[in-house]
Design a protein around this motif. Structure first.
Motif, PDB file in Angstrom:
ATOM      1  N   HIS A  78     -19.027 -37.996  11.557  1.00 19.88           N
ATOM      2  CA  HIS A  78     -17.614 -38.198  10.528  1.00 19.88           C
ATOM      3  C   HIS A  78     -16.782 -39.989  11.025  1.00 19.88           C
ATOM      4  CE1 HIS A  78     -17.250 -34.390   9.145  1.00 19.88           C
ATOM      5  NE2 HIS A  78     -17.253 -34.147  10.589  1.00 19.88           N
ATOM      6  N   LYS A  79     -16.185 -40.733  10.011  1.00 18.16           N
ATOM      7  CA  LYS A  79     -15.906 -41.887  10.436  1.00 18.16           C
ATOM      8  C   LYS A  79     -14.946 -41.155  10.805  1.00 18.16           C
ATOM      9  CE  LYS A  79     -19.481 -44.282   8.163  1.00 18.16           C
ATOM     10  NZ  LYS A  79     -19.898 -45.003   6.450  1.00 18.16           N
ATOM     11  N   VAL A  80     -14.231 -42.714  11.405  1.00 15.45           N
ATOM     12  CA  VAL A  80     -12.853 -42.460  12.135  1.00 15.45           C
ATOM     13  C   VAL A  80     -12.129 -44.270  11.885  1.00 15.45           C
ATOM     14  CG1 VAL A  80     -12.815 -40.636  14.070  1.00 15.45           C
ATOM     15  CG2 VAL A  80     -13.224 -42.763  14.442  1.00 15.45           C
ATOM     16  N   SER A  81     -10.657 -43.515  11.761  1.00 11.17           N
ATOM     17  CA  SER A  81     -10.885 -45.059  11.943  1.00 11.17           C
ATOM     18  C   SER A  81      -8.919 -44.813  12.270  1.00 11.17           C
ATOM     19  CB  SER A  81      -9.135 -44.820  10.117  1.00 11.17           C
ATOM     20  OG  SER A  81     -10.593 -45.033   8.589  1.00 11.17           O
ATOM     21  N   GLY A  82      -8.954 -46.069  13.002  1.00 13.61           N
ATOM     22  CA  GLY A  82      -7.368 -46.315  14.508  1.00 13.61           C
ATOM     23  C   GLY A  82      -6.742 -47.760  14.479  1.00 13.61           C
ATOM     24  N   VAL A  83      -6.661 -48.721  15.329  1.00 13.80           N
ATOM     25  CA  VAL A  83      -6.332 -48.980  15.665  1.00 13.80           C
ATOM     26  C   VAL A  83      -6.269 -49.789  16.941  1.00 13.80           C
ATOM     27  CG1 VAL A  83      -4.167 -50.740  15.999  1.00 13.80           C
ATOM     28  CG2 VAL A  83      -3.811 -48.936  14.813  1.00 13.80           C
ATOM     29  N   LEU A  84      -7.448 -51.600  16.771  1.00  8.22           N
ATOM     30  CA  LEU A  84      -7.741 -51.708  18.547  1.00  8.22           C
ATOM     31  C   LEU A  84      -6.440 -52.476  18.822  1.00  8.22           C
ATOM     32  CD1 LEU A  84      -9.985 -52.247  19.889  1.00  8.22           C
ATOM     33  CD2 LEU A  84     -10.250 -54.090  18.218  1.00  8.22           C
ATOM     34  N   GLN A  85      -5.923 -52.235  20.192  1.00  6.07           N
ATOM     35  CA  GLN A  85      -4.847 -52.755  20.799  1.00  6.07           C
ATOM     36  C   GLN A  85      -4.901 -53.362  22.225  1.00  6.07           C
ATOM     37  OE1 GLN A  85      -1.935 -50.460  21.500  1.00  6.07           O
ATOM     38  NE2 GLN A  85       0.495 -51.585  21.492  1.00  6.07           N
ATOM     39  N   ASN A  86      -4.334 -54.720  22.210  1.00  7.55           N
ATOM     40  CA  ASN A  86      -3.984 -55.579  23.213  1.00  7.55           C
ATOM     41  C   ASN A  86      -3.113 -54.709  24.140  1.00  7.55           C
ATOM     42  OD1 ASN A  86      -4.012 -57.042  25.694  1.00  7.55           O
ATOM     43  ND2 ASN A  86      -4.267 -58.543  24.462  1.00  7.55           N
ATOM     44  N   VAL A  92      -7.858 -51.584  23.720  1.00  5.49           N
ATOM     45  CA  VAL A  92      -7.755 -49.938  23.602  1.00  5.49           C
ATOM     46  C   VAL A  92      -8.144 -49.616  22.132  1.00  5.49           C
ATOM     47  CG1 VAL A  92      -7.160 -47.580  23.718  1.00  5.49           C
ATOM     48  CG2 VAL A  92      -6.882 -49.535  25.342  1.00  5.49           C
ATOM     49  N   PHE A  93      -9.269 -48.940  21.706  1.00  8.54           N
ATOM     50  CA  PHE A  93      -9.200 -48.459  20.320  1.00  8.54           C
ATOM     51  C   PHE A  93      -8.833 -47.350  19.959  1.00  8.54           C
ATOM     52  CE2 PHE A  93     -11.530 -45.478  17.088  1.00  8.54           C
ATOM     53  CZ  PHE A  93     -10.683 -46.491  15.448  1.00  8.54           C
ATOM     54  N   ARG A  94      -7.480 -46.887  19.146  1.00  8.00           N
ATOM     55  CA  ARG A  94      -7.054 -44.910  19.283  1.00  8.00           C
ATOM     56  C   ARG A  94      -6.767 -44.959  17.647  1.00  8.00           C
ATOM     57  NH1 ARG A  94      -2.913 -47.282  23.132  1.00  8.00           N
ATOM     58  NH2 ARG A  94      -3.230 -46.349  25.141  1.00  8.00           N
ATOM     59  N   VAL A  95      -7.557 -43.953  17.794  1.00  2.98           N
ATOM     60  CA  VAL A  95      -7.806 -42.705  16.416  1.00  2.98           C
ATOM     61  C   VAL A  95      -6.376 -43.088  15.855  1.00  2.98           C
ATOM     62  CG1 VAL A  95      -7.959 -40.169  17.364  1.00  2.98           C
ATOM     63  CG2 VAL A  95      -9.698 -41.460  14.987  1.00  2.98           C
ATOM     64  N   GLU A  96      -6.975 -42.582  14.113  1.00  3.92           N
ATOM     65  CA  GLU A  96      -5.456 -42.196  13.840  1.00  3.92           C
ATOM     66  C   GLU A  96      -4.658 -40.908  14.495  1.00  3.92           C
ATOM     67  OE1 GLU A  96      -6.208 -43.410   9.311  1.00  3.92           O
ATOM     68  OE2 GLU A  96      -5.742 -45.248  10.048  1.00  3.92           O
ATOM     69  N   LYS A  97      -3.572 -40.242  14.624  1.00  9.67           N
ATOM     70  CA  LYS A  97      -3.565 -39.060  14.810  1.00  9.67           C
ATOM     71  C   LYS A  97      -3.545 -38.707  13.694  1.00  9.67           C
ATOM     72  CE  LYS A  97      -2.498 -40.152  18.821  1.00  9.67           C
ATOM     73  NZ  LYS A  97      -2.867 -39.734  20.135  1.00  9.67           N
ATOM     74  N   ASP A  98      -3.460 -38.714  12.064  1.00  6.55           N
ATOM     75  CA  ASP A  98      -3.638 -37.800  11.045  1.00  6.55           C
ATOM     76  C   ASP A  98      -4.470 -37.624  10.567  1.00  6.55           C
ATOM     77  OD1 ASP A  98      -2.967 -39.904  10.113  1.00  6.55           O
ATOM     78  OD2 ASP A  98      -1.294 -40.291   9.046  1.00  6.55           O
ATOM     79  N   SER A  99      -5.227 -38.497  11.095  1.00  8.48           N
ATOM     80  CA  SER A  99      -6.598 -38.875  10.416  1.00  8.48           C
ATOM     81  C   SER A  99      -7.268 -37.231  10.323  1.00  8.48           C
ATOM     82  CB  SER A  99      -8.278 -39.118  11.109  1.00  8.48           C
ATOM     83  OG  SER A  99      -9.214 -39.201  10.733  1.00  8.48           O
ATOM     84  N   LYS A 100      -7.368 -37.472   8.723  1.00  9.65           N
ATOM     85  CA  LYS A 100      -8.398 -35.783   8.298  1.00  9.65           C
ATOM     86  C   LYS A 100      -9.913 -35.366   8.488  1.00  9.65           C
ATOM     87  CE  LYS A 100      -6.682 -36.559   3.145  1.00  9.65           C
ATOM     88  NZ  LYS A 100      -6.825 -36.984   1.842  1.00  9.65           N
ATOM     89  N   HIS A 101     -10.735 -36.403   9.533  1.00  9.74           N
ATOM     90  CA  HIS A 101     -11.664 -35.280   9.847  1.00  9.74           C
ATOM     91  C   HIS A 101     -12.179 -36.400  11.456  1.00  9.74           C
ATOM     92  CE1 HIS A 101     -13.833 -35.013   5.806  1.00  9.74           C
ATOM     93  NE2 HIS A 101     -13.015 -35.770   5.463  1.00  9.74           N
ATOM     94  N   GLN A 102     -11.731 -35.712  11.913  1.00  6.91           N
ATOM     95  CA  GLN A 102     -12.066 -35.532  13.711  1.00  6.91           C
ATOM     96  C   GLN A 102     -13.646 -36.048  13.538  1.00  6.91           C
ATOM     97  OE1 GLN A 102      -9.211 -37.349  15.088  1.00  6.91           O
ATOM     98  NE2 GLN A 102      -7.355 -36.523  13.959  1.00  6.91           N
TER      99      GLN A 102
END
Length: 339
Positions: A78-86, A92-102
């Motif tokens: 599966h592909k994931v979406s999230g946020v890259l943060q300094n 750090v890249f963290r995946v979206e909590k409400d993502s449908k596909h983990q």
């Protein structure tokens, strides 16, 4: 004397005000808030100083234990979406909590399914340092770590990181060079480096295929350890792939431009964010790499789990009513008898 005390008290008040009441923000990789002091900054992080199963470690090749029962590592596609943060300490890249596909991680040494949660980037300001784990005391320019939590036993990473077998850490060593094949998926991340120059800045990344970031190998090393950032919880199963991930000089240059502070007070570069290696304390590092099959000369002292000892009962040649114990070892001709 009173003026001196007043000055120190004022300085402490200003410092505490800058901390903004968050332990998670007030730690670094050097100085009085560096790795040697993590266990003193916050009592909940005491394992950073007192633990005996800490990470990272130096891997000694001649002490690896070959385990033929280790399976292949499985990643959902599966592909994931999230946020890259300094964060000021790491990228750090963290995946979206409400993502449908983990993305689930399983197989290998894992007894449960783990849900991918985040990626940490560790790297040096020079090519001679950067990775947290070392191989025979060799340090790589960088190390990318994928973390997941045990979704079968726990609800989230916050709960799992405190609990037994709660976390899996996937380690990818980073080398500088041109990869044989352009990894377009990795470019989704590296192209965003200049978007997160300063502490607190973030940038969304959509549809990242995690499995395509992994090196093309199923050879790995594994051991029981801890998270390499505070609070150093000894709940991690580490998997270190036996093949590096390549990034270009330009991408490493962009990574080294990131700063620890804000745009107004950028402070020092974000790089050199690696915790020093920790003592192994007699822990076993297992591998699925069969050196014998690869034609490599291995010392007879080299341990592996094919040579497992077992016991069988048989009748003595003197009397069929008496039994003797023969201890047999596979691939070894010697037998010992207890009369």
């Amino acid at each position: 004397m009173q003026q001196c005390s007043l000055f120190i008290l004022t300085l402490l008040c200003v410092t505490v005000k800058d901390i903004s009441g968050s332990w998670e923000e007030w730690w670094t990789y050097d100085g009085i808030s560096g790795p040697g002091f993590w266990g003193l900054i916050n009592p909940q992080w005491s394992m950073c100083n007192k633990g005996r199963r800490q990470s990272p470690v130096n891997i000694e090749p001649d002490k690896l234990l070959f385990d033929p029962w280790l399976r292949d590592i499985q990643f959902d596609k599966h592909k994931v979406s999230g946020v890259l943060q300094n964060t000021g300490q790491s990228l750090v890249f963290r995946v979206e909590k409400d993502s449908k596909h983990q993305v689930n991680i399983s197989g290998g040494p894992l007894s449960y399914r783990y849900q991918f949660e985040e990626i940490y980037f560790h790297y040096g300001m020079g090519d001679n340092r950067g990775s947290e784990h070392q191989i025979d005391h060799h340090t790589f320019p960088g190390e990318i770590q994928l973390y997941g939590f045990n979704k079968e036993l726990y609800h989230n990473m916050s709960e799992a990181q405190h609990k037994s077998q709660g976390v899996v850490g996937i380690s990818l060593m980073v080398q500088i060079g041109e990869p044989k094949e352009k990894n377009k998926e990795l470019r989704l991340v590296t192209n965003a480096f200049n978007k997160v120059m300063f502490r607190g800045s973030s940038y969304p990344i959509k549809h990242l295929p995690l499995s395509s970031l992994l090196p093309d190998t199923q050879q790995y090393l594994t051991y029981e350890g801890s998270t390499t950032h505070p609070g150093c919880w000894e709940t991690a199963v580490w998997i270190i792939f036996n093949k590096p991930l390549y990034i270009t000089k330009q991408e490493m240059y962009a990574l080294r431009q990131l700063m620890q502070g804000s745009q107004l007070t950028p402070k020092a570069p974000l790089g050199n964010n690696a915790r020093p290696v920790q003592p192994l304390h007699h822990r076993t590092v297992r591998t699925n790499i069969n050196f014998n099959k690869q034609g490599t000369q291995v010392s007879s002292n080299c341990p592996d789990m094919y040579r497992n000892m077992h016991y069988t009962a048989r009748y003595s040649h003197r009397s069929r009513s008496k039994k003797s114990i023969a201890c047999k070892r596979k691939n070894v001709q010697k037998k010992c008898h207890k009369k």
